[in-house]
Design a protein around this motif. Structure first.
Motif, PDB file in Angstrom:
ATOM      1  N   TYR A   1     -39.926 -11.418   4.458  1.00  0.00           N
ATOM      2  CA  TYR A   1     -40.210 -10.361   3.505  1.00  0.00           C
ATOM      3  C   TYR A   1     -41.592 -10.540   2.902  1.00  0.00           C
ATOM      4  O   TYR A   1     -42.414  -9.622   2.850  1.00  0.00           O
ATOM      5  N   SER A   2     -41.919 -11.792   2.529  1.00  0.00           N
ATOM      6  CA  SER A   2     -43.206 -12.036   1.889  1.00  0.00           C
ATOM      7  C   SER A   2     -44.352 -11.887   2.891  1.00  0.00           C
ATOM      8  O   SER A   2     -45.430 -11.410   2.556  1.00  0.00           O
ATOM      9  N   ASP A   3     -44.090 -12.269   4.107  1.00  0.00           N
ATOM     10  CA  ASP A   3     -45.141 -12.154   5.114  1.00  0.00           C
ATOM     11  C   ASP A   3     -45.638 -10.722   5.245  1.00  0.00           C
ATOM     12  O   ASP A   3     -46.841 -10.461   5.295  1.00  0.00           O
ATOM     13  N   SER A   4     -44.700  -9.802   5.223  1.00  0.00           N
ATOM     14  CA  SER A   4     -45.105  -8.396   5.395  1.00  0.00           C
ATOM     15  C   SER A   4     -45.912  -7.931   4.187  1.00  0.00           C
ATOM     16  O   SER A   4     -46.867  -7.166   4.320  1.00  0.00           O
ATOM     17  N   LEU A   5     -45.562  -8.431   3.044  1.00  0.00           N
ATOM     18  CA  LEU A   5     -46.288  -8.026   1.828  1.00  0.00           C
ATOM     19  C   LEU A   5     -47.680  -8.651   1.803  1.00  0.00           C
ATOM     20  O   LEU A   5     -48.647  -8.033   1.380  1.00  0.00           O
ATOM     21  N   ILE A   6     -47.748  -9.904   2.262  1.00  0.00           N
ATOM     22  CA  ILE A   6     -49.034 -10.592   2.313  1.00  0.00           C
ATOM     23  C   ILE A   6     -49.966  -9.842   3.273  1.00  0.00           C
ATOM     24  O   ILE A   6     -51.141  -9.611   2.972  1.00  0.00           O
ATOM     25  N   GLN A   7     -49.390  -9.446   4.345  1.00  0.00           N
ATOM     26  CA  GLN A   7     -50.187  -8.709   5.323  1.00  0.00           C
ATOM     27  C   GLN A   7     -50.741  -7.430   4.696  1.00  0.00           C
ATOM     28  O   GLN A   7     -51.893  -7.072   4.876  1.00  0.00           O
ATOM     29  N   LYS A   8     -49.901  -6.783   3.906  1.00  0.00           N
ATOM     30  CA  LYS A   8     -50.321  -5.549   3.249  1.00  0.00           C
ATOM     31  C   LYS A   8     -51.534  -5.803   2.354  1.00  0.00           C
ATOM     32  O   LYS A   8     -52.509  -5.055   2.352  1.00  0.00           O
ATOM     33  N   ALA A   9     -51.513  -6.938   1.646  1.00  0.00           N
ATOM     34  CA  ALA A   9     -52.619  -7.278   0.753  1.00  0.00           C
ATOM     35  C   ALA A   9     -53.872  -7.621   1.569  1.00  0.00           C
ATOM     36  O   ALA A   9     -54.989  -7.229   1.227  1.00  0.00           O
ATOM     37  N   LEU A  10     -53.627  -8.347   2.674  1.00  0.00           N
ATOM     38  CA  LEU A  10     -54.773  -8.729   3.508  1.00  0.00           C
ATOM     39  C   LEU A  10     -55.461  -7.490   4.079  1.00  0.00           C
ATOM     40  O   LEU A  10     -56.671  -7.448   4.209  1.00  0.00           O
ATOM     41  N   ASP A  11     -54.643  -6.498   4.248  1.00  0.00           N
ATOM     42  CA  ASP A  11     -55.200  -5.256   4.790  1.00  0.00           C
ATOM     43  C   ASP A  11     -55.968  -4.471   3.734  1.00  0.00           C
ATOM     44  O   ASP A  11     -56.392  -3.343   3.967  1.00  0.00           O
ATOM     45  N   GLY A  12     -56.057  -5.018   2.557  1.00  0.00           N
ATOM     46  CA  GLY A  12     -56.872  -4.387   1.501  1.00  0.00           C
ATOM     47  C   GLY A  12     -56.045  -3.597   0.514  1.00  0.00           C
ATOM     48  O   GLY A  12     -56.546  -3.079  -0.475  1.00  0.00           O
ATOM     49  N   GLY A  13     -54.739  -3.571   0.675  1.00  0.00           N
ATOM     50  CA  GLY A  13     -53.897  -2.836  -0.281  1.00  0.00           C
ATOM     51  C   GLY A  13     -53.434  -3.750  -1.417  1.00  0.00           C
ATOM     52  O   GLY A  13     -53.715  -4.955  -1.425  1.00  0.00           O
TER      53      GLY A  13
END
Ligand code: ADP
Length: 617
Positions: A74-86
């Motif tokens: 779950y956290s991985d997907s959220l981290i990815q979202k942040a890395l993507d600039g969101g």
């Protein structure tokens, strides 16, 4: 912060940002899966040291499942979202070093330098904070309302800081507006009743001793506001540290003035009832005595113990000229009766009372009993009777004086006739009268003269103050005139009369003249044989008037006659020895009394007499 290839300036800006953030913050290096930086708030939030934190990654600080999902995935997907600039904001659960799970909200953003895959995580503690705050606010509100309704004020006294915090209710109880800017502790001591200030200080310093095991208090204190005393009941507890020192005192205060005042009022009324001079008796609606005060005990002779529970109707009462039935009907009609009665007490002694009886009613207006206030007026009544008797006597005296005046006046007539015919008889028979008959005629003449004198004196006596008005009388000049009038007597007896600086008095001039004349004539007349009379007249100024004294060196008067000689016609010697009518002193007494004074004598037989009299100023 660990040195990386990033721009130094940039790094410092972010350092400040992290350190001054109010929430815990972690910087995650996604590549290595560990936290490479954090702020102080994060250390205390997770209860871990900086070094420990740097060894961990997100999975270490979270339970395996978050909201029913696999935390790592779950956290991985959220981290990815942040890395993507969101910006990823989501609820999360953390656990601290003790394993306690902490619901929170996470906000993830990509963190510079952007050549590295860094993420900043800001953690907002959601440990039911809102709900707790809400609940706390609600419960505080409820408490406030409850306190307001009960009138209870609360306080928190910090003994270390010497500050006293209290609520609006306390302000109201102590007469302060809620917004008043003032040190409450100082204010409290400024309004405390002076007597209470001392014991409170004493008690506090006693309680403050570490070895005193006092944990709670429950006392009453008074404050004085605008000269009115308020009574406050304080209840509270002391909080002490391990050393036994008081840290705080916390508690509530309640206004008990109303109850106190009623109680005091009752005590005051009871004391009043006990001490009034009137007998105050209360009964219930069946006339059974309920209270019997001290004055009633004294008046009737029965104690409260004897009387309470008995019927008041058992006391023998005479309503004088009213009958019992009339009194009862007036009382029933008006609910009140006042009048004079005669009652009998324990020793059968009767007394005259002024009695006021009224009905007592409860709040609903129902009759619950009666109260009688009885004043003993026996003495006043007696005095009234005596005054009446005195007035009657005075009238009788006046009448008698009038009779004496008329009689003495009329008696002169036949005396004139006797005297006239004796003179005619004497003229006609003069040559033929033998010695004996001449002596008889002479005796008749002498008796007639004596009778004349008596009648004239009686006439003068009954005429005192009858026709005159009072004036200012100079007693010095009065005596000078008298000396001229008595010139013959003074010369014949070689009398010496001395006086000086006698006062001016207000009185009846003719009567005052007779007064001095009678006393001086007596002083000359009752002198010792072969001893020239010496008479001294003095006047002493007293607060209530003048006290005159006429001293002589005459024969004196035995003690037993000192009062009697003032009675009319009372004489101590036969007329042959000392001529006179026996009216002189009673005349003098009447004159003195007419002027509101008294007359009396001090005398030693063979030495002389002192006649004193007073005249009002
Ligand atoms: P009177 O002088 O006419 O006898 P008073 O009433 O003046 O009557 O006096 C009554 C009596 O009091 C006198 O008879 C006398 O015995 C006595 N008395 C009065 N004044 C004196 C005096 N200064 N010294 C001695 N006896 C006196």
């Amino acid at each position: 912060m660990q040195k990386g290839p990033a721009d130094i300036l940039q790094q410092e800006r972010y350092r400040v940002l992290i350190d001054h953030a109010t929430q815990p913050m972690l910087i995650l290096d996604v590549e290595i899966g560990k936290f490479i930086d954090h702020n102080h708030q994060a250390e205390s939030f997770f209860k871990l040291s900086g070094d420990q934190l740097r060894e961990l990654g997100p999975a270490d600080l979270s339970p395996a499942l978050v909201a029913g999902k696999n935390a790592v995935l779950y956290s991985d997907s959220l981290i990815q979202k942040a890395l993507d600039g969101g910006q990823a904001i989501f609820p999360w659960v953390h656990k601290d070093s003790s394993g306690r799970e902490i619901p929170c909200e996470i906000s993830l953003v990509r963190f510079p330098p952007y050549e590295r895959r860094l993420i900043s995580a800001t953690i907002i503690d959601k440990t039911g904070s809102q709900e707790i705050k809400q609940a706390l606010a609600e419960s505080q509100e409820r408490l406030k309302l409850a306190l307001e309704v009960t009138g209870l004020g609360t306080f928190d006294w910090d003994f270390q800081e010497h500050t006293l915090l209290w609520d609006d209710q306390m302000d109201a109880l102590h007469g302060l507006g809620p917004e008043t800017e003032t040190d409450r502790l100082k204010y409290l001591f400024s309004v405390l009743h002076p007597e209470d200030k001392h014991w409170i200080k004493d008690r506090l310093s006693h309680a403050a001793q570490p070895n005193v095991d006092l944990t709670s208090f429950d006392k009453e204190y008074r404050i004085v506001l605008q000269r009115k005393t308020r009574y406050l009941q304080i209840n509270g507890s002391f909080f002490r540290n391990a050393a036994g020192e008081i840290l705080r005192a916390v508690g509530t205060v309640r206004d008990v003035t109303a109850g106190k005042e009623t109680r005091e009022q009752m005590i005051y009324q009871a004391a009043l009832l006990k001490n009034v001079s009137e007998a105050v008796i209360s009964t219930d609606d069946l006339f059974i005595i309920r209270s019997w005060n001290n004055a009633a005990e004294k008046l009737y002779g029965w104690s409260a113990e004897e009387m309470i529970g008995r019927s008041i109707l058992g006391i023998e009462t005479d309503y004088l000229d009213q009958n019992d039935a009339d009194v009862l009907s007036t009382f029933q009609k008006d609910g009140y009766w006042r009048g004079e009665v005669i009652q009998k007490g324990k020793d059968d002694r009767s007394f005259h009372l002024l009695s006021s009886v009224s009905t007592m009613r409860d709040e609903a207006g129902k009759e619950i009993g009666y109260v009688a206030v009885n004043r003993d007026i026996t003495k006043e009544k007696e005095a009234e009777k005596q005054q009446l008797r005195a007035r009657q006597l005075e009238l009788k005296n006046k009448e008698l004086e009038q009779v004496a005046y008329v009689v003495s006046h009329d008696l002169q007539e036949p005396l004139h006739t006797v005297k006239g015919f004796v003179r005619l008889l004497d003229q006609r028979l003069h040559e033929h009268l033998d010695d004996r008959s001449e002596e008889y005629v002479e005796r008749i003449n002498e008796s007639v003269d004596r009778m004349y004198n008596l009648i004239r004196a009686l006439l003068d006596y009954s005429r005192i103050g009858l026709y005159e008005k009072t004036t200012e009388v100079n007693t010095n000049s009065l005596l000078e005139d008298l000396e001229v009038d008595l010139e013959d007597q003074i010369r014949e007896t070689n009398a010496l009369i001395r006086y000086e600086a006698l006062p001016v008095v207000v009185g009846y001039e003719t009567e005052l003249r007779v007064l001095f004349q009678n006393l001086i004539i007596n002083a000359i007349k009752f002198s010792k044989p072969e001893v020239a009379p010496e008479i001294r007249i003095t006047a002493l100024s007293l607060q209530e008037g003048w006290e005159f004294c006429i001293t002589d060196n005459g024969i004196g008067i035995p003690g037993k006659h000192h009062q009697r000689i003032f009675a009319i016609f009372h004489r101590l010697h036969p007329a042959a020895q000392y001529p006179g009518t026996g009216i002189g002193l009673s005349h003098a007494q009447k004159i003195v009394e007419l002027h509101g004074g008294k007359i009396w004598v001090k005398s030693i037989p063979g030495v002389g007499s002192q006649f004193y009299f007073t005249l009002a100023k």
